[in-house]
Design a protein around this motif. Sequence first.
Motif, short mmCIF file in Angstrom:
data_model
loop_
_atom_site.label_atom_id
_atom_site.label_comp_id
_atom_site.label_asym_id
_atom_site.label_seq_id
_atom_site.Cartn_x
_atom_site.Cartn_y
_atom_site.Cartn_z
N ALA A 102 0.83 -1.20 0.00
CA ALA A 102 0.00 0.00 0.00
C ALA A 102 0.86 1.25 0.00
O ALA A 102 0.56 2.24 -0.69
CB ALA A 102 -0.92 0.00 1.21
N ARG A 103 1.95 1.23 0.75
CA ARG A 103 2.85 2.38 0.80
C ARG A 103 3.45 2.67 -0.57
O ARG A 103 3.44 3.81 -1.04
CB ARG A 103 3.96 2.10 1.82
CG ARG A 103 5.15 3.04 1.78
CD ARG A 103 4.79 4.44 2.18
NE ARG A 103 5.95 5.30 2.22
CZ ARG A 103 5.94 6.60 1.98
NH1 ARG A 103 4.80 7.20 1.69
NH2 ARG A 103 7.04 7.32 2.05
N VAL A 104 3.98 1.65 -1.24
CA VAL A 104 4.64 1.87 -2.52
C VAL A 104 3.64 2.31 -3.59
O VAL A 104 3.99 3.12 -4.47
CB VAL A 104 5.38 0.58 -2.95
CG1 VAL A 104 5.86 0.67 -4.39
CG2 VAL A 104 6.57 0.33 -2.03
N GLN A 105 2.41 1.83 -3.52
CA GLN A 105 1.43 2.20 -4.53
C GLN A 105 1.02 3.67 -4.46
O GLN A 105 0.57 4.24 -5.45
CB GLN A 105 0.18 1.31 -4.39
CG GLN A 105 0.39 -0.12 -4.86
CD GLN A 105 0.61 -0.22 -6.36
OE1 GLN A 105 0.01 0.49 -7.14
NE2 GLN A 105 1.50 -1.12 -6.76
N THR A 106 1.19 4.30 -3.30
CA THR A 106 0.79 5.70 -3.15
C THR A 106 1.99 6.63 -2.97
O THR A 106 1.83 7.85 -2.95
CB THR A 106 -0.15 5.88 -1.94
OG1 THR A 106 0.52 5.42 -0.75
CG2 THR A 106 -1.43 5.08 -2.12
N GLN A 107 3.17 6.08 -2.84
CA GLN A 107 4.34 6.83 -2.40
C GLN A 107 4.78 7.91 -3.38
O GLN A 107 5.15 9.02 -2.97
CB GLN A 107 5.49 5.85 -2.16
CG GLN A 107 6.75 6.44 -1.58
CD GLN A 107 7.79 5.36 -1.32
OE1 GLN A 107 7.61 4.21 -1.71
NE2 GLN A 107 8.87 5.74 -0.67
N MET A 108 4.77 7.62 -4.68
CA MET A 108 5.36 8.55 -5.63
C MET A 108 4.67 9.90 -5.64
O MET A 108 5.32 10.95 -5.77
CB MET A 108 5.38 7.93 -7.02
CG MET A 108 6.41 6.82 -7.17
SD MET A 108 6.49 6.10 -8.82
CE MET A 108 5.08 5.01 -8.78
N GLN A 109 3.35 9.90 -5.46
CA GLN A 109 2.63 11.17 -5.46
C GLN A 109 2.82 11.94 -4.16
O GLN A 109 2.51 13.14 -4.10
CB GLN A 109 1.15 10.93 -5.75
CG GLN A 109 0.90 10.39 -7.14
CD GLN A 109 -0.56 10.14 -7.46
OE1 GLN A 109 -1.44 10.46 -6.66
NE2 GLN A 109 -0.83 9.56 -8.61
N GLN A 110 3.34 11.30 -3.14
CA GLN A 110 3.57 11.96 -1.86
C GLN A 110 4.97 12.54 -1.74
O GLN A 110 5.25 13.29 -0.80
CB GLN A 110 3.33 10.96 -0.71
CG GLN A 110 1.89 10.47 -0.64
CD GLN A 110 1.72 9.29 0.31
OE1 GLN A 110 2.69 8.78 0.85
NE2 GLN A 110 0.49 8.89 0.53
N LEU A 111 5.85 12.23 -2.67
CA LEU A 111 7.20 12.77 -2.64
C LEU A 111 7.21 14.23 -3.11
O LEU A 111 6.35 14.64 -3.88
CB LEU A 111 8.12 11.96 -3.55
CG LEU A 111 8.22 10.44 -3.31
CD1 LEU A 111 9.16 9.81 -4.33
CD2 LEU A 111 8.68 10.14 -1.90
N LEU A 130 1.96 0.97 -10.25
CA LEU A 130 3.19 1.78 -10.24
C LEU A 130 3.26 2.68 -11.48
O LEU A 130 3.66 3.84 -11.39
CB LEU A 130 4.42 0.87 -10.21
CG LEU A 130 4.68 0.08 -8.93
CD1 LEU A 130 5.93 -0.76 -9.08
CD2 LEU A 130 4.80 1.01 -7.72
N ALA A 131 2.88 2.14 -12.62
CA ALA A 131 2.97 2.91 -13.87
C ALA A 131 2.12 4.17 -13.80
O ALA A 131 2.57 5.26 -14.17
CB ALA A 131 2.54 2.04 -15.05
N ILE A 132 0.88 4.04 -13.34
CA ILE A 132 -0.01 5.20 -13.31
C ILE A 132 0.11 5.98 -12.01
O ILE A 132 -0.43 7.08 -11.89
CB ILE A 132 -1.48 4.80 -13.56
CG1 ILE A 132 -2.05 3.99 -12.40
CG2 ILE A 132 -1.60 4.06 -14.88
CD1 ILE A 132 -3.54 3.71 -12.53
N GLY A 133 0.85 5.44 -11.03
CA GLY A 133 1.02 6.13 -9.76
C GLY A 133 2.08 7.21 -9.81
O GLY A 133 2.18 8.03 -8.90
N ALA A 134 2.91 7.23 -10.86
CA ALA A 134 3.88 8.30 -11.04
C ALA A 134 3.16 9.58 -11.45
O ALA A 134 2.01 9.57 -11.88
CB ALA A 134 4.91 7.89 -12.08
#
Length: 255
Positions: A102-111, A130-134
Motif C-alpha cells: 500500500a505504501r509503494v502504490q501511493t508513495q510517488m505522489q507523496q514525494l 506503479l505505472a499510473i502512480g507516477a
Amino acid sequence: MPPASEAAVAPNAVLLVEDRAVEHGAVRVLTLNRPAKRNALDTALTRALRDALDAADRDPAVRAVVLTGNGRGFCAGADLSEFAHLTPDDPDAVLERAALTARVQTQMQQLSVPVVSAVRGAAVGGGAGLAIGADMAVAGTDLKLGYPELKHSIVPALVMTGLVRHLGRKLAFELISTGRLLTAAEACAHGLVNRVVEPEDVLPTAMGIAETWAAVAPRAIGAAKDLFYRVADLPTDAAMRAGQDVNALMRGFRR
C-alpha cells in the motif's frame, strides 16, 4: 545511494539505482531488475523501491526520478510464488506485506521530487499501479496495462484506489472484473499515460521530461506538486484557499 558506477557493477540487485547528471543536478533512474520474473514485485524488490524513493526525496542533488523496468516488460505485478508463505498462519507477515504494498502504490505522489514512469510491455496488477502512480507516464507502443488478478482468484485490493481515481467507474470496473488489458493508445486516450512512443524511445522520452523538471527550483516544483494533489481532493473553496496560501509563499521561491 550508490553512484551510477556502482549501479552498473551490481547487476544482481533487484533494483538498480543510477544518477544521471543534468545541468541543474541529477535525475535518478530506478530500474526494477528481475527480468527473469518480468520484474514481479516480491518483498525484497518492494522494500528496495520504497527505500530508494524515500532516499531520492531526501537527496538535495536529485531533481527528478525516472522509474522503469529491465527487460521487455515493466512489471508483472505481485510475485505469486510468495503467496504460498503469506497465509493466515503468519498474520504478521501478511499485514507487513499489505502495508508495504500500500505504501509503494501511493508513495510517488507523496514525494516532493517529481517522478515519471517509463513503461514498456506488460504493466499489470501492482505493476499497472506503479505505472499510473507516477506523476507522469511514458508508454511504449507495446504497452499492455491491466488488472488480471481475479483470473488468479485474487482481489486487486491495493491497486483499486489508484485505478478508480484515475478512471471513470464503468471502465475501472470493467478492467478489474474482466482482466481486459488496455493498449497504449487506449491508456493514452483515457489519460493514464502522457506520451506513447516506440519502445526504444520510452526511456529517452522520460529522461527528457525529468530534465525539464530538473531545471525548475526544487522548492517551487515541490510546492506545486503538493498543492496539485491537495486541491484534487478538496472542495473548490478550500482548494482556492490553499492556492492563495501557496501563491503568497511562492514569492520566496524565485531566484
